[in-house]
Design a protein around this motif. Structure first.
Motif, PDB file in Angstrom:
ATOM      1  N   TYR A 464       0.669  -1.227   0.121  1.00 17.42           N
ATOM      2  CA  TYR A 464       0.080   0.054  -0.103  1.00 17.42           C
ATOM      3  C   TYR A 464       0.867   1.355   0.216  1.00 17.42           C
ATOM      4  O   TYR A 464       0.153   2.211  -0.148  1.00 17.42           O
ATOM      5  CB  TYR A 464      -0.915  -0.003   1.091  1.00 17.42           C
ATOM      6  CG  TYR A 464      -2.414   0.820   1.051  1.00 17.42           C
ATOM      7  CD1 TYR A 464      -3.271   0.346   0.724  1.00 17.42           C
ATOM      8  CD2 TYR A 464      -2.282   2.146   1.175  1.00 17.42           C
ATOM      9  CE1 TYR A 464      -4.376   1.054   0.246  1.00 17.42           C
ATOM     10  CE2 TYR A 464      -3.186   2.896   1.248  1.00 17.42           C
ATOM     11  CZ  TYR A 464      -4.613   2.390   0.718  1.00 17.42           C
ATOM     12  OH  TYR A 464      -5.467   3.067   0.393  1.00 17.42           O
ATOM     13  N   GLY A 465       2.306   1.198   0.587  1.00 14.82           N
ATOM     14  CA  GLY A 465       2.879   2.152   0.421  1.00 14.82           C
ATOM     15  C   GLY A 465       2.577   3.348   1.665  1.00 14.82           C
ATOM     16  O   GLY A 465       2.727   4.424   1.575  1.00 14.82           O
ATOM     17  N   GLY A 539       3.766  11.339   4.709  1.00 14.31           N
ATOM     18  CA  GLY A 539       3.668   9.982   4.008  1.00 14.31           C
ATOM     19  C   GLY A 539       2.318   9.726   4.226  1.00 14.31           C
ATOM     20  O   GLY A 539       1.358  10.460   4.567  1.00 14.31           O
ATOM     21  N   ARG A 540       2.008   8.512   3.952  1.00 17.52           N
ATOM     22  CA  ARG A 540       0.597   8.092   3.726  1.00 17.52           C
ATOM     23  C   ARG A 540       0.363   7.101   5.220  1.00 17.52           C
ATOM     24  O   ARG A 540       1.217   6.373   5.572  1.00 17.52           O
ATOM     25  CB  ARG A 540       0.227   7.008   2.834  1.00 17.52           C
ATOM     26  CG  ARG A 540       0.674   7.825   1.577  1.00 17.52           C
ATOM     27  CD  ARG A 540       0.911   6.711   0.083  1.00 17.52           C
ATOM     28  NE  ARG A 540      -0.592   6.048  -0.106  1.00 17.52           N
ATOM     29  CZ  ARG A 540      -1.636   6.834  -0.970  1.00 17.52           C
ATOM     30  NH1 ARG A 540      -1.464   7.980  -1.323  1.00 17.52           N
ATOM     31  NH2 ARG A 540      -2.764   6.316  -1.109  1.00 17.52           N
ATOM     32  N   VAL A 541      -0.706   7.276   5.719  1.00 16.21           N
ATOM     33  CA  VAL A 541      -1.137   6.594   7.095  1.00 16.21           C
ATOM     34  C   VAL A 541      -2.513   6.048   6.711  1.00 16.21           C
ATOM     35  O   VAL A 541      -3.529   6.747   6.200  1.00 16.21           O
ATOM     36  CB  VAL A 541      -1.133   7.331   8.178  1.00 16.21           C
ATOM     37  CG1 VAL A 541      -1.748   6.470   9.433  1.00 16.21           C
ATOM     38  CG2 VAL A 541       0.082   7.913   8.403  1.00 16.21           C
ATOM     39  N   VAL A 542      -2.674   4.714   7.001  1.00 22.99           N
ATOM     40  CA  VAL A 542      -3.972   4.079   7.024  1.00 22.99           C
ATOM     41  C   VAL A 542      -4.240   3.561   8.531  1.00 22.99           C
ATOM     42  O   VAL A 542      -3.543   2.945   9.236  1.00 22.99           O
ATOM     43  CB  VAL A 542      -4.124   2.673   6.340  1.00 22.99           C
ATOM     44  CG1 VAL A 542      -5.352   1.912   6.421  1.00 22.99           C
ATOM     45  CG2 VAL A 542      -3.648   2.818   4.773  1.00 22.99           C
ATOM     46  N   VAL A 570      -0.897  11.907   4.433  1.00 24.92           N
ATOM     47  CA  VAL A 570      -2.254  11.535   3.807  1.00 24.92           C
ATOM     48  C   VAL A 570      -2.733  10.440   4.437  1.00 24.92           C
ATOM     49  O   VAL A 570      -2.251   9.384   4.734  1.00 24.92           O
ATOM     50  CB  VAL A 570      -1.750  11.083   2.397  1.00 24.92           C
ATOM     51  CG1 VAL A 570      -3.102  10.685   1.791  1.00 24.92           C
ATOM     52  CG2 VAL A 570      -1.055  11.962   1.653  1.00 24.92           C
ATOM     53  N   ALA A 571      -4.025  10.743   5.013  1.00 25.13           N
ATOM     54  CA  ALA A 571      -4.683   9.697   6.072  1.00 25.13           C
ATOM     55  C   ALA A 571      -5.801   9.267   5.352  1.00 25.13           C
ATOM     56  O   ALA A 571      -6.815   9.901   4.668  1.00 25.13           O
ATOM     57  CB  ALA A 571      -4.897  10.386   7.375  1.00 25.13           C
ATOM     58  N   GLY A 754      -4.098  12.602 -12.419  1.00 25.45           N
ATOM     59  CA  GLY A 754      -3.467  11.474 -12.373  1.00 25.45           C
ATOM     60  C   GLY A 754      -3.034  11.221 -10.965  1.00 25.45           C
ATOM     61  O   GLY A 754      -2.388  10.237 -10.439  1.00 25.45           O
ATOM     62  N   ASN A 755      -3.764  11.741  -9.797  1.00 26.50           N
ATOM     63  CA  ASN A 755      -3.436  11.649  -8.465  1.00 26.50           C
ATOM     64  C   ASN A 755      -4.279  10.623  -8.013  1.00 26.50           C
ATOM     65  O   ASN A 755      -5.386  10.362  -8.442  1.00 26.50           O
ATOM     66  CB  ASN A 755      -3.762  12.881  -7.653  1.00 26.50           C
ATOM     67  CG  ASN A 755      -2.561  14.146  -8.008  1.00 26.50           C
ATOM     68  OD1 ASN A 755      -1.458  13.904  -7.319  1.00 26.50           O
ATOM     69  ND2 ASN A 755      -2.908  14.881  -8.756  1.00 26.50           N
ATOM     70  N   ASP A 756      -3.793   9.882  -7.011  1.00 25.57           N
ATOM     71  CA  ASP A 756      -4.545   8.995  -6.280  1.00 25.57           C
ATOM     72  C   ASP A 756      -5.910   9.832  -5.500  1.00 25.57           C
ATOM     73  O   ASP A 756      -5.528  10.718  -5.107  1.00 25.57           O
ATOM     74  CB  ASP A 756      -3.693   8.306  -5.143  1.00 25.57           C
ATOM     75  CG  ASP A 756      -4.184   7.167  -4.264  1.00 25.57           C
ATOM     76  OD1 ASP A 756      -5.011   7.659  -3.241  1.00 25.57           O
ATOM     77  OD2 ASP A 756      -4.158   6.019  -4.595  1.00 25.57           O
TER      78      ASP A 756
END
Length: 790
Positions: A464-465, A539-542, A570-571, A754-756
């Motif tokens: 997931y990165g 960064g990315r956080v789930v 990015v949560a 093109g962004n998530d």
């Protein structure tokens, strides 16, 4: 806890109104009999008893069928009070009368002899066919068979006997629940309650409500159960139902026990113990046992032992085998506290041997036996009994076929899971503890999908990165696992009550008119929930939440630097690790379905002033678009349109959450016909398979309002995930109609570049956060949350 049902030794069903012959209709004793019958059917015994006694005092010397009917009613009243009724012989000239049918029924109930009902059935079959419904009703009361109750119900409906119909439904609901036909039991129980209310049968109403509440309680739906128990208790108090009143007090005590309101639980059970008779009522034994359980939770073991001894004596006198097993668990806990390991183990093993293999009592005994082995340092045995408890719980859940009823099941076993997770983490079984939490997460959401029996959390984080935060809120302490591609670490947090209270308060205040006043609380929550140094600064956080954390937007937490966390990360949210995956890539020209801006179908839902602008702005970004708005925005249009798969689905309309039944949450659309349906329910969404990369519900409370153990917030977002959407964006609270178009246009513009979706949503929010307008307040940008669900 055994529920109330309409058996003679518990709560005698009320007889239907007697069909007195036309010749007797004009007599004063017939009028008196009808008045007594009506009072007895409605509820309170005392007024009915007074009417019967008065009528017999005035007319007792007369030889008429009405007078003999009054004597039969006196038998019924005595049986309702669990007293021995006066016996008498019915004169031969009334041998084939309606009164004779009821006389034989009362004799059968008094003696517990089903064979006597054969006489009632013979007379009814030959002379009074409608009364066959009565015969089968009371046969079901004595036999406990659903088939007898079903026949009573069939006959009652055939002969238009609504009172007997309501009683038959009440019995049938209980029998079906005992047979673990949960959906049918609840359906019959709800019909029984509605019919009893319509007929103003207060005594039967409180029985039907209490039984239905008990069913919901056993299924873990404590909110619905509490509502029903409170109504049953209020009615019992109102009509003076002395036999039934203690039961509903005990059940309310059980509800407060689940909430961990020990003082309130004790108060209900003390009142129940005082009202219940010493012998003959199981409720006294249950109330005393519950007082013992509450005393244990408060650390008062001597008091617990005294209460439990009295409970055991009462249950022994009543021959209550299940109740005795339940009190043995209490005894075992007291013995364990005093270090008497062998005594505690023996008691718990006796309960396991004596209880049903799949019963809640068996789960409770297995759990306490596991905890006993933990205290002795015997980890292998502890894990074996914890695993057995988990197995029983999962099999119990699988027996519930109704999706709505299944949602709440893990509420009934959260104490077991909590103890298991606590044991594993405290003994450094970090991966094992995380696996146990996963075994309880998103089970209903995952029904029908293949989920791996074992997973590597680090590989999920890498794929997931993103770093993943998994929360577990526990009674003594809570935990957070931080999962990265390199490691899985567990941190200890405060107990659930502190975290949930703070989260609820912060959520309420941070979306108020002056969000700055809550910044200090936001910092405290950040300090509590986010382990220092565990995550990258950017960064990315789930986030995989638990309890009330499911309804908290983590982006609104305030970092030590004094800014909202959205500035740093990015949560996004996910229901479980195994549902955490990136959405599928979109190749070529993406397609979108835009639905909303319907004409008002109900005055409660006026036109959203900016919905049309939102649909037009978003639609302009896509060459391949299907638009269903204004008169074309109907539930049928959604079903028709989604037979074609779209990359994106965007809905701009009112949303209505349903707390009692979350799958009744709905998107408010337009009517195709003047009398057509206009609500797109969450349960309808589930039945329409989707393959969308993203569904956006641009409406109020799209995420839902009710949180379930393991499932998280259940509502429209949950339904779209279950239907197959990769990701869903939905709102945790009311959406501002003016701010939404700007935010959605910015988000989809970034997606088209093109962004998530997660990055695009964050970028759109940051435009509001960094603006100088009122929209920088979290109430405008923070309701929308992205849920990952692949």
């Amino acid at each position: 806890m055994a529920p109330r049902f309409t058996r003679s030794h518990r709560l005698l069903p009320l007889l239907a109104a007697l069909f007195l012959c036309a010749a007797a209709a004009a007599s004063p004793e017939s009028d008196a009999a009808r008045a007594a019958r009506k009072a007895l059917d409605r509820g309170p015994l005392e007024p009915a008893q007074a009417l019967v006694d008065d009528a017999l005092k005035r007319f007792g010397t007369r030889d008429s069928e009405a007078v003999w009917a009054l004597r039969v009613m006196r038998m019924e009243l005595a049986l309702s009070r669990r007293e021995t009724p006066e016996t008498f012989t019915l004169p031969a000239k009334y041998a084939n009368s309606e009164t004779a049918v009821h006389w034989w029924i009362m004799r059968a109930l008094a003696q517990g002899d089903r064979t006597l009902l054969g006489n009632a059935e013979r007379i009814a079959g030959a002379h009074h066919t409608p009364l066959l419904a009565d015969v089968y009703l009371y046969r079901s009361s004595l036999s406990g068979k659903a088939s007898d109750a079903e026949e009573a119900l069939r006959l009652a409906r055939r002969h238009n006997r609504p009172i007997i119909e309501a009683k038959a439904l009440t019995n049938l609901a209980l029998f079906l629940f005992h047979a673990e036909h949960f959906a049918e039991a609840v359906e019959r129980g709800e019909h029984a309650v509605a019919l009893a209310k319509r007929l103003e049968l207060l005594k039967l109403q409180q029985t039907a409500e209490g039984n239905l509440g008990w069913a919901y309680f056993e299924l873990g739906d404590y909110e619905t159960a509490e509502e029903l128990f409170r109504s049953a208790e209020s009615t019992a108090r109102k009509i003076g139902a002395k036999r039934e009143h203690p039961l509903w007090l005990v059940q309310l005590g059980n509800i407060e026990f689940q909430k961990r309101n020990w003082e309130r639980s004790s108060a209900y059970n003390r009142e129940a113990a005082e009202l219940a008779p010493e012998i003959g009522s199981p409720q006294r034994g249950y109330a005393l046992a519950n007082l013992a359980r509450t005393a244990i939770e408060q650390g008062r073991y001597d008091q617990a032992a005294a209460f439990n001894q009295r409970a055991l004596e009462t249950k022994t006198k009543n021959g209550d085998k299940d109740g005795l097993l339940s009190s043995r668990i209490v005894d075992a806990r007291i013995a364990a506290h005093h270090g008497r390991f062998d005594r505690a183990r023996t008691l718990l093993e006796e309960v396991i041997a004596g209880s049903k293999p799949d019963s809640p009592m068996r789960i409770e005994a297995e759990t306490h036996l596991a905890k006993l082995y933990v205290s002795a340092g015997r980890h292998k045995e502890a894990r074996r009994h914890f695993d057995e408890a988990v197995r029983i719980a999962r099999e119990g859940r699988d027996k519930i076929t109704d999706r709505d009823l299944r949602l709440s099941f893990f509420n009934t076993v959260d104490e077991m899971y909590d103890a298991y997770v606590d044991f594993l983490v405290q003994n450094q079984y970090i991966y094992g503890a995380l696996a146990v939490t996963e075994s309880s997460r998103a089970q209903s959401l995952g029904d029908g999908r293949k989920i791996a029996d074992f997973f590597d959390p680090r590989s999920i984080s890498k794929a997931y990165g993103a770093a993943i935060l998994c929360y577990w809120l526990g009674r003594k302490r809570s935990y957070v696992w931080v999962v990265t591609p390199d490691a899985v670490k567990a941190g200890t947090l405060p107990p659930d009550t502190r975290i949930e209270t703070l989260a609820q308060t912060y959520r309420r205040e941070s979306i108020g008119p002056d969000a700055r006043a809550s910044m200090k609380m936001g910092k405290e929550l950040f300090r509590l929930l986010i382990p220092p140094g565990a995550l990258p600064k950017h960064g990315r956080v789930v986030v995989i939440g638990d309890g009330q954390l499911h309804r908290l937007n983590f982006e609104t937490l305030v970092t030590p630097a004094g800014r909202y966390w959205i500035e740093d990360v990015v949560a996004m949210n996910a229901p479980s690790l195994q549902f955490t995956a990136r959405p599928k890539p979109v190749r070529g020209s993406p397609s979108i379905l835009l639905l909303g801006n319907p004409p008002p179908a109900d005055p409660l839902f006026p036109v959203l002033e900016h919905a049309k602008r939102e649909i037009e702005r978003v639609g302009a970004l896509f060459e391949r678009r299907t638009v269903r708005q204004e008169k074309d925005a109907t539930p049928e249009a959604f079903r028709d349109a989604t037979r074609t798969q779209y990359d994106y689905v965007h809905i701009a309309a009112h949303g209505v959450p349903s707390r009692k039944r979350p799958l009744d949450s709905a998107i408010i659309l337009g009517r195709r016909e003047p009398n057509g349906a206009y609500k797109l329910f969450a349960r309808d969404v589930i039945e329409q398979p989707l393959d969308a990369r993203l569904v956006t519900i641009s409406s109020c409370h799209g995420a839902g309002e009710r949180t379930y153990a393991g499932e998280g917030v259940v509502g429209l977002a949950w339904a779209f995930l279950k239907a197959g959407a990769d990701q869903v964006i939905a709102a945790l609270w009311e959406v501002d109609d003016a701010a939404s178009p700007e935010l959605m246009e910015a988000m989809y513009t970034a997606i088209r570049a093109g962004n998530d979706p997660a990055d695009a949503l964050r970028a759109a929010k940051l435009r509001l956060v960094r603006s100088e307008s009122v929209h920088r307040n979290p109430r405008y940008w923070a309701p929308f949350v992205l849920y990952a669900g692949t």
